[in-house]
Design a protein around this motif. Structure first.
Motif, PDB file in Angstrom:
ATOM      1  N   LEU A  56       0.828  -1.207   0.000  1.00 23.95           N
ATOM      2  CA  LEU A  56       0.000   0.000   0.000  1.00 23.95           C
ATOM      3  C   LEU A  56       0.863   1.259   0.000  1.00 23.95           C
ATOM      4  N   ILE A  57       1.738   1.364   0.977  1.00 26.72           N
ATOM      5  CA  ILE A  57       2.549   2.576   1.137  1.00 26.72           C
ATOM      6  C   ILE A  57       3.573   2.691   0.014  1.00 26.72           C
ATOM      7  N   GLY A  58       4.360   1.651  -0.173  1.00 29.75           N
ATOM      8  CA  GLY A  58       5.392   1.682  -1.210  1.00 29.75           C
ATOM      9  C   GLY A  58       4.826   1.849  -2.598  1.00 29.75           C
ATOM     10  N   GLY A  59       3.754   1.125  -2.901  1.00 27.38           N
ATOM     11  CA  GLY A  59       3.154   1.205  -4.232  1.00 27.38           C
ATOM     12  C   GLY A  59       2.684   2.601  -4.582  1.00 27.38           C
ATOM     13  N   HIS A  60       1.994   3.243  -3.653  1.00 32.38           N
ATOM     14  CA  HIS A  60       1.501   4.597  -3.925  1.00 32.38           C
ATOM     15  C   HIS A  60       2.639   5.617  -3.990  1.00 32.38           C
ATOM     16  N   ILE A  61       3.552   5.558  -3.041  1.00 35.04           N
ATOM     17  CA  ILE A  61       4.616   6.577  -2.984  1.00 35.04           C
ATOM     18  C   ILE A  61       5.582   6.435  -4.159  1.00 35.04           C
ATOM     19  N   ILE A  62       6.011   5.229  -4.451  1.00 37.23           N
ATOM     20  CA  ILE A  62       6.909   5.012  -5.591  1.00 37.23           C
ATOM     21  C   ILE A  62       6.243   5.457  -6.885  1.00 37.23           C
ATOM     22  N   SER A  63       4.980   5.086  -7.059  1.00 32.83           N
ATOM     23  CA  SER A  63       4.264   5.436  -8.281  1.00 32.83           C
ATOM     24  C   SER A  63       4.036   6.936  -8.404  1.00 32.83           C
ATOM     25  N   ALA A  64       3.751   7.594  -7.289  1.00 34.76           N
ATOM     26  CA  ALA A  64       3.584   9.053  -7.313  1.00 34.76           C
ATOM     27  C   ALA A  64       4.898   9.727  -7.710  1.00 34.76           C
ATOM     28  N   LEU A  65       5.996   9.267  -7.128  1.00 30.87           N
ATOM     29  CA  LEU A  65       7.310   9.823  -7.478  1.00 30.87           C
ATOM     30  C   LEU A  65       7.614   9.648  -8.965  1.00 30.87           C
ATOM     31  N   ILE A  66       7.331   8.471  -9.480  1.00 34.66           N
ATOM     32  CA  ILE A  66       7.581   8.205 -10.898  1.00 34.66           C
ATOM     33  C   ILE A  66       6.675   9.060 -11.773  1.00 34.66           C
ATOM     34  N   GLY A  67       5.397   9.133 -11.442  1.00 39.18           N
ATOM     35  CA  GLY A  67       4.459   9.932 -12.228  1.00 39.18           C
ATOM     36  C   GLY A  67       4.845  11.391 -12.283  1.00 39.18           C
ATOM     37  N   ILE A  68       5.208  11.955 -11.146  1.00 39.20           N
ATOM     38  CA  ILE A  68       5.627  13.364 -11.090  1.00 39.20           C
ATOM     39  C   ILE A  68       6.900  13.573 -11.911  1.00 39.20           C
ATOM     40  N   THR A  69       7.866  12.693 -11.728  1.00 43.93           N
ATOM     41  CA  THR A  69       9.150  12.820 -12.434  1.00 43.93           C
ATOM     42  C   THR A  69       8.963  12.737 -13.943  1.00 43.93           C
ATOM     43  N   VAL A  70       8.192  11.777 -14.388  1.00 40.16           N
ATOM     44  CA  VAL A  70       7.945  11.614 -15.824  1.00 40.16           C
ATOM     45  C   VAL A  70       7.276  12.877 -16.386  1.00 40.16           C
ATOM     46  N   TYR A  71       6.245  13.359 -15.689  1.00 39.93           N
ATOM     47  CA  TYR A  71       5.515  14.541 -16.167  1.00 39.93           C
ATOM     48  C   TYR A  71       6.416  15.779 -16.190  1.00 39.93           C
ATOM     49  N   LYS A  72       7.212  15.918 -15.150  1.00 42.78           N
ATOM     50  CA  LYS A  72       8.020  17.124 -14.967  1.00 42.78           C
ATOM     51  C   LYS A  72       9.231  17.198 -15.906  1.00 42.78           C
ATOM     52  N   TYR A  73       9.845  16.060 -16.193  1.00 42.67           N
ATOM     53  CA  TYR A  73      11.137  16.097 -16.875  1.00 42.67           C
ATOM     54  C   TYR A  73      11.187  15.508 -18.277  1.00 42.67           C
ATOM     55  N   LEU A  74      10.145  14.880 -18.725  1.00 39.86           N
ATOM     56  CA  LEU A  74      10.180  14.322 -20.077  1.00 39.86           C
ATOM     57  C   LEU A  74       9.266  15.124 -20.998  1.00 39.86           C
ATOM     58  N   PRO A  75       9.832  15.793 -21.984  1.00 39.86           N
ATOM     59  CA  PRO A  75       9.017  16.613 -22.888  1.00 39.86           C
ATOM     60  C   PRO A  75       8.371  15.769 -23.995  1.00 39.86           C
ATOM     61  N   LEU A  76       7.416  14.931 -23.589  1.00 38.19           N
ATOM     62  CA  LEU A  76       6.739  14.046 -24.529  1.00 38.19           C
ATOM     63  C   LEU A  76       5.245  14.345 -24.518  1.00 38.19           C
ATOM     64  N   GLU A  77       4.543  13.779 -25.486  1.00 38.80           N
ATOM     65  CA  GLU A  77       3.096  13.978 -25.508  1.00 38.80           C
ATOM     66  C   GLU A  77       2.451  13.193 -24.364  1.00 38.80           C
TER      67      GLU A  77
END
Length: 186
Positions: free
Chosen positions: A83-104
């Motif tokens: 529960l904890i790891g799945g949500h936190i790891i996924s949130a970190l990845i989602g934010i990082t992908v959105y913030k740093y990858l200039p893709l559609e």
């Protein structure tokens, strides 16, 4: 070739009958836990935000977590580390992908979810709603995007801990010795 095609489609038949319905006490405890967990997150949201249209704490993936935590509390995917790891790891990845990858957006969405699944497997924290959390970080509102990495703490970690506390309380109230939570922490 024909045999391979037949074998491939034959796998889709399923091998077992559907499981029987859960016992009524299990269903009732599941409903109570889900109600309390989501209600507490909703109340927290209401008191923290003046504009009730801002439902920042009500992240859709928490509904799916509630199904796992209160509906199948003994499942591997329902345990606290998942529960904890799945949500936190996924949130970190989602934010990082959105913030740093200039893709559609479609590529960002697919990357966030797939990388989250890989990371959850590697860390042994697989929690299916984590995939939704990663996706929400990418396709969410401007309010979510403005939070940046704070999204991981509030609402994700905060909501996750509320769901966990309710799961610990409610799942251990039952007299059923098979309904205890958690099975493990680490």
């Amino acid at each position: 070739m024909r045999r391979h095609v037949y074998g491939y489609f034959n796998r889709m038949r399923g091998l077992e009958a559907s499981p029987s319905r859960a016992h009524i006490p299990h269903i009732i405890w599941s409903g109570i836990g889900a109600f309390l967990g989501i209600y507490l997150i909703s109340v927290l949201n209401q008191y923290l935000f003046v504009n009730t249209a801002d439902t920042l704490f009500l992240v859709g993936s928490f509904g799916a977590s509630a199904v796992l935590l209160y509906g199948v509390p003994n499942a591997e995917l329902s345990q606290p580390r998942n529960l904890i790891g799945g949500h936190i790891i996924s949130a970190l990845i989602g934010i990082t992908v959105y913030k740093y990858l200039p893709l559609e957006l479609s590529l960002l969405s697919a990357l966030a979810v797939s990388l989250s699944i890989v990371a959850m497997h590697i860390t042994r924290t697989l929690h299916p709603p984590g995939g939704a959390t990663a996706l929400i970080a990418v396709i969410g509102s401007s309010q979510i995007h403005e939070l940046g990495y704070r999204f991981v703490l509030t609402p994700i970690a905060t909501g996750t801990f509320i769901l966990l506390i309710i799961a610990l309380a409610v799942n251990n109230m039952s007299n059923n010795p098979n309904r205890h939570y958690p099975r493990y922490w680490r």
